[in-house]
Design a protein around this motif. Structure first.
Motif, PDB file in Angstrom:
ATOM      1  N   GLY B  47     -88.760  42.906  80.343  1.00  0.00           N
ATOM      2  CA  GLY B  47     -89.451  41.786  80.984  1.00  0.00           C
ATOM      3  C   GLY B  47     -90.257  40.926  80.024  1.00  0.00           C
ATOM      4  O   GLY B  47     -90.763  39.886  80.416  1.00  0.00           O
ATOM      5  N   SER B  48     -90.381  41.356  78.748  1.00  0.00           N
ATOM      6  CA  SER B  48     -91.213  40.618  77.789  1.00  0.00           C
ATOM      7  C   SER B  48     -90.393  39.552  77.069  1.00  0.00           C
ATOM      8  O   SER B  48     -89.165  39.488  77.179  1.00  0.00           O
ATOM      9  CB  SER B  48     -91.801  41.583  76.761  1.00  0.00           C
ATOM     10  N   ALA B  49     -91.103  38.738  76.273  1.00  0.00           N
ATOM     11  CA  ALA B  49     -90.418  37.735  75.453  1.00  0.00           C
ATOM     12  C   ALA B  49     -89.504  38.416  74.435  1.00  0.00           C
ATOM     13  O   ALA B  49     -88.422  37.925  74.125  1.00  0.00           O
ATOM     14  CB  ALA B  49     -91.451  36.864  74.748  1.00  0.00           C
ATOM     15  N   GLY B  50     -89.951  39.563  73.924  1.00  0.00           N
ATOM     16  CA  GLY B  50     -89.137  40.302  72.958  1.00  0.00           C
ATOM     17  C   GLY B  50     -87.823  40.778  73.567  1.00  0.00           C
ATOM     18  O   GLY B  50     -86.773  40.738  72.928  1.00  0.00           O
ATOM     19  N   GLU B  51     -87.870  41.213  74.816  1.00  0.00           N
ATOM     20  CA  GLU B  51     -86.646  41.611  75.510  1.00  0.00           C
ATOM     21  C   GLU B  51     -85.704  40.423  75.621  1.00  0.00           C
ATOM     22  O   GLU B  51     -84.492  40.543  75.415  1.00  0.00           O
ATOM     23  CB  GLU B  51     -86.968  42.152  76.915  1.00  0.00           C
ATOM     24  N   LYS B  52     -86.252  39.245  75.917  1.00  0.00           N
ATOM     25  CA  LYS B  52     -85.402  38.053  76.076  1.00  0.00           C
ATOM     26  C   LYS B  52     -84.737  37.687  74.758  1.00  0.00           C
ATOM     27  O   LYS B  52     -83.559  37.316  74.722  1.00  0.00           O
ATOM     28  CB  LYS B  52     -86.237  36.895  76.620  1.00  0.00           C
ATOM     29  N   LEU B  53     -85.489  37.802  73.659  1.00  0.00           N
ATOM     30  CA  LEU B  53     -84.905  37.516  72.340  1.00  0.00           C
ATOM     31  C   LEU B  53     -83.778  38.509  72.031  1.00  0.00           C
ATOM     32  O   LEU B  53     -82.726  38.133  71.517  1.00  0.00           O
ATOM     33  CB  LEU B  53     -85.981  37.602  71.253  1.00  0.00           C
ATOM     34  N   ALA B  54     -84.036  39.764  72.338  1.00  0.00           N
ATOM     35  CA  ALA B  54     -83.020  40.792  72.081  1.00  0.00           C
ATOM     36  C   ALA B  54     -81.778  40.512  72.924  1.00  0.00           C
ATOM     37  O   ALA B  54     -80.641  40.609  72.436  1.00  0.00           O
ATOM     38  CB  ALA B  54     -83.583  42.176  72.391  1.00  0.00           C
ATOM     39  N   ALA B  55     -81.990  40.151  74.195  1.00  0.00           N
ATOM     40  CA  ALA B  55     -80.861  39.861  75.087  1.00  0.00           C
ATOM     41  C   ALA B  55     -80.054  38.689  74.537  1.00  0.00           C
ATOM     42  O   ALA B  55     -78.816  38.707  74.556  1.00  0.00           O
ATOM     43  CB  ALA B  55     -81.370  39.563  76.491  1.00  0.00           C
ATOM     44  N   GLU B  56     -80.759  37.693  74.014  1.00  0.00           N
ATOM     45  CA  GLU B  56     -80.091  36.528  73.442  1.00  0.00           C
ATOM     46  C   GLU B  56     -79.196  36.949  72.269  1.00  0.00           C
ATOM     47  O   GLU B  56     -78.052  36.505  72.137  1.00  0.00           O
ATOM     48  CB  GLU B  56     -81.169  35.565  72.946  1.00  0.00           C
ATOM     49  N   TYR B  57     -79.731  37.809  71.430  1.00  0.00           N
ATOM     50  CA  TYR B  57     -78.967  38.311  70.280  1.00  0.00           C
ATOM     51  C   TYR B  57     -77.698  39.032  70.750  1.00  0.00           C
ATOM     52  O   TYR B  57     -76.613  38.848  70.203  1.00  0.00           O
ATOM     53  CB  TYR B  57     -79.863  39.266  69.483  1.00  0.00           C
ATOM     54  N   LEU B  58     -77.836  39.828  71.797  1.00  0.00           N
ATOM     55  CA  LEU B  58     -76.694  40.610  72.295  1.00  0.00           C
ATOM     56  C   LEU B  58     -75.666  39.691  72.968  1.00  0.00           C
ATOM     57  O   LEU B  58     -74.460  39.884  72.808  1.00  0.00           O
ATOM     58  CB  LEU B  58     -77.186  41.685  73.272  1.00  0.00           C
ATOM     59  N   VAL B  59     -76.147  38.696  73.695  1.00  0.00           N
ATOM     60  CA  VAL B  59     -75.232  37.741  74.344  1.00  0.00           C
ATOM     61  C   VAL B  59     -74.412  37.025  73.276  1.00  0.00           C
ATOM     62  O   VAL B  59     -73.182  36.899  73.387  1.00  0.00           O
ATOM     63  CB  VAL B  59     -76.019  36.732  75.205  1.00  0.00           C
ATOM     64  N   LYS B  60     -75.080  36.591  72.209  1.00  0.00           N
ATOM     65  CA  LYS B  60     -74.369  35.898  71.132  1.00  0.00           C
ATOM     66  C   LYS B  60     -73.318  36.806  70.499  1.00  0.00           C
ATOM     67  O   LYS B  60     -72.211  36.370  70.178  1.00  0.00           O
ATOM     68  CB  LYS B  60     -75.353  35.409  70.070  1.00  0.00           C
ATOM     69  N   ALA B  61     -73.689  38.065  70.311  1.00  0.00           N
ATOM     70  CA  ALA B  61     -72.739  39.015  69.712  1.00  0.00           C
ATOM     71  C   ALA B  61     -71.514  39.189  70.619  1.00  0.00           C
ATOM     72  O   ALA B  61     -70.376  39.200  70.149  1.00  0.00           O
ATOM     73  CB  ALA B  61     -73.425  40.360  69.474  1.00  0.00           C
ATOM     74  N   LEU B  62     -71.748  39.297  71.917  1.00  0.00           N
ATOM     75  CA  LEU B  62     -70.625  39.448  72.854  1.00  0.00           C
ATOM     76  C   LEU B  62     -69.737  38.201  72.832  1.00  0.00           C
ATOM     77  O   LEU B  62     -68.509  38.305  72.812  1.00  0.00           O
ATOM     78  CB  LEU B  62     -71.153  39.706  74.273  1.00  0.00           C
ATOM     79  N   GLN B  63     -70.373  37.036  72.813  1.00  0.00           N
ATOM     80  CA  GLN B  63     -69.601  35.782  72.770  1.00  0.00           C
ATOM     81  C   GLN B  63     -68.745  35.719  71.509  1.00  0.00           C
ATOM     82  O   GLN B  63     -67.573  35.373  71.555  1.00  0.00           O
ATOM     83  CB  GLN B  63     -70.551  34.576  72.812  1.00  0.00           C
ATOM     84  N   ARG B  64     -69.369  36.060  70.402  1.00  0.00           N
ATOM     85  CA  ARG B  64     -68.684  35.979  69.117  1.00  0.00           C
ATOM     86  C   ARG B  64     -67.455  36.899  69.097  1.00  0.00           C
ATOM     87  O   ARG B  64     -66.418  36.584  68.534  1.00  0.00           O
ATOM     88  CB  ARG B  64     -69.662  36.382  68.014  1.00  0.00           C
ATOM     89  N   MET B  65     -67.583  38.051  69.724  1.00  0.00           N
ATOM     90  CA  MET B  65     -66.472  39.016  69.744  1.00  0.00           C
ATOM     91  C   MET B  65     -65.417  38.642  70.775  1.00  0.00           C
ATOM     92  O   MET B  65     -64.358  39.241  70.818  1.00  0.00           O
ATOM     93  CB  MET B  65     -67.004  40.412  70.070  1.00  0.00           C
ATOM     94  N   GLY B  66     -65.736  37.699  71.636  1.00  0.00           N
ATOM     95  CA  GLY B  66     -64.757  37.267  72.631  1.00  0.00           C
ATOM     96  C   GLY B  66     -64.839  38.006  73.954  1.00  0.00           C
ATOM     97  O   GLY B  66     -63.897  37.980  74.742  1.00  0.00           O
ATOM     98  N   ALA B  67     -65.959  38.657  74.208  1.00  0.00           N
ATOM     99  CA  ALA B  67     -66.115  39.334  75.500  1.00  0.00           C
ATOM    100  C   ALA B  67     -66.405  38.306  76.586  1.00  0.00           C
ATOM    101  O   ALA B  67     -66.951  37.234  76.304  1.00  0.00           O
ATOM    102  CB  ALA B  67     -67.251  40.349  75.421  1.00  0.00           C
ATOM    103  N   LYS B  68     -66.029  38.627  77.811  1.00  0.00           N
ATOM    104  CA  LYS B  68     -66.299  37.739  78.946  1.00  0.00           C
ATOM    105  C   LYS B  68     -67.425  38.335  79.786  1.00  0.00           C
ATOM    106  O   LYS B  68     -67.614  39.552  79.803  1.00  0.00           O
ATOM    107  CB  LYS B  68     -65.065  37.640  79.841  1.00  0.00           C
ATOM    108  N   PRO B  69     -68.111  37.478  80.567  1.00  0.00           N
ATOM    109  CA  PRO B  69     -69.042  38.046  81.558  1.00  0.00           C
ATOM    110  C   PRO B  69     -68.238  38.872  82.574  1.00  0.00           C
ATOM    111  O   PRO B  69     -67.041  38.646  82.744  1.00  0.00           O
ATOM    112  CB  PRO B  69     -69.651  36.809  82.231  1.00  0.00           C
ATOM    113  N   MET B  70     -68.898  39.813  83.215  1.00  0.00           N
ATOM    114  CA  MET B  70     -68.203  40.677  84.173  1.00  0.00           C
ATOM    115  C   MET B  70     -67.576  39.821  85.282  1.00  0.00           C
ATOM    116  O   MET B  70     -68.086  38.742  85.600  1.00  0.00           O
ATOM    117  CB  MET B  70     -69.183  41.697  84.771  1.00  0.00           C
ATOM    118  N   PRO B  71     -66.473  40.315  85.885  1.00  0.00           N
ATOM    119  CA  PRO B  71     -65.793  39.538  86.922  1.00  0.00           C
ATOM    120  C   PRO B  71     -66.774  39.101  88.006  1.00  0.00           C
ATOM    121  O   PRO B  71     -67.588  39.907  88.473  1.00  0.00           O
ATOM    122  CB  PRO B  71     -64.774  40.524  87.492  1.00  0.00           C
TER     123      PRO B  71
END
Lengths: 384, 612
Positions: B47-71
């Motif tokens: 719930g913190s700003a740090g969590e949001k930054l971490a989530a952003e990092y992980l989202v970018k990594a998933l995008q870069r690898m070509g993963a899709k959001p869940m159906p």
């Protein structure tokens, strides 16, 4: 070579009272220096072993791992078939990670060994026994009942030695004597087999006292035999009372190293002899159970297991080939460490250990530091 | 920094036994750990700003690898709400006695709501119910503080903890039920309007209120429940003729179950509990790699397999600056960033490395890659996922969890939850022939990590773990202490297992493992020994992973590597025995400890202290 592991527990079960009277101390025996160093166990083992890793995972227990001559595979016994509570024989391929059962799946088996220069693998089996399935079902029912008993090796008189040809799947029976025939291994040239047999208790009329001995502990009648790889020319090499078993050839093919128990079945030591049974030489003298010897491919020393440090605390030791010096301790782990078998290049060691918990053994591998071993043996004092 | 995948190279090098050569190989996990555990992310509190930054990092990594959001999901971020904290917003107790002016207690030193109290104000006559303990009949031990007492629509006053002087058997039987949640439940079940807990003068923390714990499992207790300090207790017991609280407690402390509670005559208590709970939003980050098309043509479901999903996951949240109860920071470290490099930047990075390695390979099942938040608050994120799954749980073939996998020593790797499928031992054995770990297997899936959520949901699961350590839940769990060589090996090992799961015709069969523990457990613990059990290694006895500096264990001369086999005459075979035995110790009274060091049996005396 059998159940070097299981023999121990049988002896412990049968003669626990006397056993504990003589081996009741957990620590070093009186008069000996206390623990060699306060360093944690893993650090002490690192003198000789590195990258210790558990090899077998599936099943209740596994043990007796022996290398193929090219070092690329390991043959071992394991209880991992849900329909058979007894050991069956498996070959593990290090390149693929695949494990294949080579024994018939019926009855009991033990102690496999690759035949050099051939596609054959020998092991002992009872699958020809018509009672096999019944014995399996009885054991499964016993286990399902939730009851427990101490693990014991039963020296099944139906145990006979077979060779198995990997290409054809054909099995050839090599022994045909009432009484346990097992613990077999090939000579380095693949032409001979050394094994242990209890046939001496069945091929003659026993006195009342001898019969009583057989009823309480058949292993007393275990003797070392030699035969050609096709089962011919069977001959007896040992005659002393007490269990002789677990014979292996030295790497130069000139001698056999085995373990000999005293008449009470409590003290065992490592011996070597020539192939004709002469020049018998005792190379350990711990006054405890020292067994499961296997020579390092350098020919310089023999690895073995002993419960010198506590009745149920088996550790791996090594001793120079002549037994001139005091053996050197190799493993530092509570419970069971034993059945050490170096790889053909001498750089790894397979052993059986209960260090993963649960009491039953599994096979472990480690890198073996031969140079440190040679240094430690050179620095060892004269045999006490 | 984009990590390069060198898993194959690593495996080959290991197979060749050239362990030192890996320093030349780029680690597929190191940059991830260093980023996630950096001060910028401030410990990644859910719930913190740090969590949001971490989530952003992980989202970018998933995008870069070509993963899709869940159906059916437009975003990788799957939000969930949770209670971020609770505080007392003004609980009050008023004591009214006939003929005496009422006394009102309002300060937080005097009155504090229990965190799971209902909010509200109730009034009623008072019953003192001893320790408020009820041992269920199934335990073959009779102890019921409510025997002969009518507490319906009354305010129940009870003592904290359990009888201090009782014999071992009694303490063993009642200790497990001394958790205040059990006491609240017992009071509610008997119709009480409110529960007031007092720490008796003969107990540790005598006369103090019970601090409000951060308790996210907010199953309300269904009644108004507070603790009260010695001043309040005195005002209540002033109405009891001829008995002081101390004398009453002394009688109870014998453990004699026939020492009864009593109604306090002429007294009315008004109890107002006011707990303010703060709701916040956390985010799981989940993406997936679909089963590849060429294999999908083989059958009806993707890849022609049953159960078309494999899930790998790790929690990425940690403790922020350690304001919550589970921080183990020392006084000097209080308020510092808890970097959580091992817990759980290591597992998050392992999952990223596995996803990267498998992203370009054909697969017969969909691979879902999940990063949970809210794990440190009680598996909140993964629980939310399995209770509101974006794809049906029944379609999940397996779940692999990675939590604290960066501190392998002596080549050891613990794999937990192996009891959840009969397939696991064989698969682990085969994959480990190449990986070469000294595997430690634990069948138990009821672990304090997200694997527990998937086990509860009935998904065959495994959890990878390299053991607890001295930096656990402290600001000192930092990136440079990670064993990257072995972390990369774990990722390679798990990549192999994941690949097998993606391609298996038949999904692993799920087996339900019975839960071993019951009762109050650690929540009721009042003893401090300063031991840090090594949960990873199974030995006969309790292996110490370390001891807390200055604690009773260190003072007793115990150290890392010692195996405790007996304490106060109780033999110790496992962690459960140990927990149980601790409940029987007396604070300040030396207990004999038998332990094994270097194969040698030794003895010492340990004097337990009170847990604050």
């Amino acid at each position: 070579m059998t159940m070097r592991l299981l023999v121990m527990f049988l002896v412990a079960g049968l003669t626990a009272a006397s056993a504990f009277a003589r081996f009741d101390d957990d620590g070093p025996r009186r008069g000996e220096p206390a623990a060699q160093s306060p360093a944690p166990a893993a650090n002490q083992e690192r003198d000789f072993l590195s990258r210790v890793r558990r090899l077998t995972v599936e099943g209740r227990r596994a043990g007796e791992g022996y290398w193929s001559p090219d070092g690329k595979r390991l043959v071992f016994q394991s209880e991992r078939d849900p329909s058979n509570p007894f050991y069956q024989i498996y070959v593990l391929d290090f390149a693929t990670g695949e494990t294949t059962r080579i024994s018939p799946g019926i009855g009991k088996t033990t102690c496999a060994f690759f035949r050099p220069g051939s596609d054959q693998i020998l092991f002992a089996s009872t699958h020809h026994d018509p009672k096999s399935k019944q014995l399996q079902d009885e054991e499964l029912a016993f286990r399902a009942s939730g009851k427990e008993r101490r693990y014991a090796w039963d020296y099944d008189t139906e145990m006979e030695i077979y060779d198995y040809a990997e290409k054809t799947g054909a099995m050839t029976r090599l022994t045909n004597a009432t009484g346990y025939d097992a613990e077999a291994s090939y000579s380095p040239d693949g032409q001979w087999i050394a094994f242990s047999s209890m046939r001496d208790a069945y091929n003659r009329t026993l006195s009342a006292q001898e019969q009583k001995q057989l009823d309480t502990d058949p292993s007393y009648y275990g003797e070392i035999y030699l035969m050609k790889a096709d089962g011919s020319e069977q001959r007896r090499l040992t005659t002393e009372p007490g269990y002789d078993g677990g014979p292996f050839f030295t790497h130069d093919g000139q001698r056999i190293v085995w373990r000999h128990f005293d008449e009470q079945g409590l003290i065992a030591d490592i011996w070597t002899m020539k192939l004709d049974g002469t020049d018998k030489t005792q190379i350990t003298d711990f006054k405890s159970m020292s067994w499961a010897p296997y020579e390092h491919p350098s020919g310089e020393y023999v690895l073995f297991a002993s419960n010198k440090l506590g009745f149920e605390n088996f550790e791996v030791f090594m001793v120079d080939k002549a037994g001139a010096k005091e053996p050197v301790r190799v493993t530092y782990s509570d419970g069971f460490d034993g059945l050490p078998v170096p790889s053909p290049d001498g750089k790894q060691i397979a052993f059986t250990s209960s260090r993963s918990g649960g009491g039953a053994g599994q096979i472990f591998l480690a890198q073996w530091n031969h140079e440190n071993a040679m240094k430690a043996l050179a620095a060892a004092g004269p045999r006490k | 920094m984009r990590p390069t995948t060198c898993l194959t190279t690593v495996t080959l090098l290991l197979a060749a036994g050239a362990a030192h050569a890996q320093t030349a190989v780029h680690s597929p996990t190191r940059a991830h750990v260093e980023t996630l555990a950096s001060p910028k992310l401030e410990g990644r509190l859910a719930g913190s700003a740090g969590e949001k930054l971490a989530a952003e990092y992980l989202v970018k990594a998933l995008q870069r690898m070509g993963a899709k959001p869940m159906p059916g999901q437009g975003d990788y971020r799957l939000p969930f709400s949770f209670t971020a904290g609770s505080k007392d917003a003004g609980s009050i107790i008023t004591v009214q006695r006939e003929g005496v002016p009422p006394r009102t207690f309002t300060t937080r030193a005097q009155v504090m709501a229990l965190s799971y109290s209902d909010n509200g104000e109730v009034s009623g006559p008072v019953v003192f119910a001893g320790y408020g303990l009820v041992v269920p009949p199934s335990q073959n031990f009779s102890y019921d503080s409510y025997q002969g007492l009518d507490v319906k629509d009354k305010v129940v006053v009870v003592l904290r903890y359990f009888p201090e002087d009782a014999d071992t058997q009694t303490r063993a039987a009642v200790a497990r039920y001394s958790d205040l949640r059990y006491k609240a439940q017992a009071a509610r079940q008997r119709g009480a309007k409110a529960l007031v807990v007092v720490t008796g003068p003969r107990s540790p923390n005598a006369g103090n209120i019970v601090p409000m714990t951060f308790d996210t499992a907010l199953a309300g207790s269904g009644l108004v429940a507070t603790s009260a300090n010695g001043d309040v207790a005195q005002a209540i017991f002033a109405a009891v003729p001829d008995k002081s609280l101390e004398a009453v407690q002394k009688a109870l402390d014998s453990g004699n179950p026939h020492v009864a509670g009593f109604a306090v005559p002429g007294l009315t208590l008004t109890v107002k509990a006011d707990v303010a709970r703060e709701r916040q939003t956390g985010h799981n980050v989940v993406g997936y790699f679909p089963a590849s098309l060429d294999t999908a043509r083989r059958g009806g479901s993707p890849g022609g397999v049953d159960k078309p999903w494999v899930v790998i996951g790790a929690h990425y949240d940690h403790l922020g600056r350690g304001a919550t109860g589970s921080s183990l920071a020392s006084k000097e470290q209080a308020g510092q960033i808890h970097h959580g490099a091992d817990d759980n930047a290591s597992g998050t990075s392992a999952v990223l490395a596995i996803a990267e390695a498998l992203s370009k390979q054909p697969r017969r099942r969909n691979l879902a890659v999940a990063f949970w938040s809210g794990e440190e608050l009680g598996l909140v994120g993964s629980n939310h996922f399995v209770t509101t799954p974006p794809v049906p749980i029944a379609e999940m073939a397996a779940y692999l969890n990675f939590d604290m996998v960066g501190r392998s020593t002596d080549n050891k790797l613990t794999v937990q939850a192996t009891g959840t499928s009969p397939m696991w031992p064989k698969m682990l054995e085969q994959a480990n022939v190449a990986a070469g770990f000294d595997l430690i297997l634990q069948e138990d899936p009821y672990q304090p990590t997200d694997v527990s959520s998937f086990n509860q949901a009935g998904v065959a699961s495994l959890a990878f773990f390299t053991g607890a350590h001295m930096d656990y839940h402290k600001p000192t769990d930092t990136a440079e202490k990670i064993n990257y060589e072995d972390l990369d090996r774990i990722a390679a090992f798990a990549t192999d297992i994941t690949r097998r799961l993606l391609d298996l015709e038949q999904a692993p069969q799920f087996t339900k493992v019975e839960q071993k523990t019951e009762g109050g457990g650690r929540a009721g613990m009042r003893i401090f020994t300063g031991t840090i059990p090594d949960y990873a290694t199974e030995v006969k006895g309790l292996l110490l992973g370390g001891v807390i500096g200055g604690g009773p264990a260190e003072q007793a001369g115990l150290q890392k590597g010692d195996v405790i086999v007996e304490i106060a005459g109780q033999s110790i075979a496992n962690i459960y025995d140990y927990t149980y035995a601790l409940e029987l110790l007396k604070i300040g009274q030396p207990a004999k400890v038998v332990y094994v060091r270097g194969g040698e049996r030794r003895e010492t005396q340990l004097t337990p202290a009170a847990r604050k």
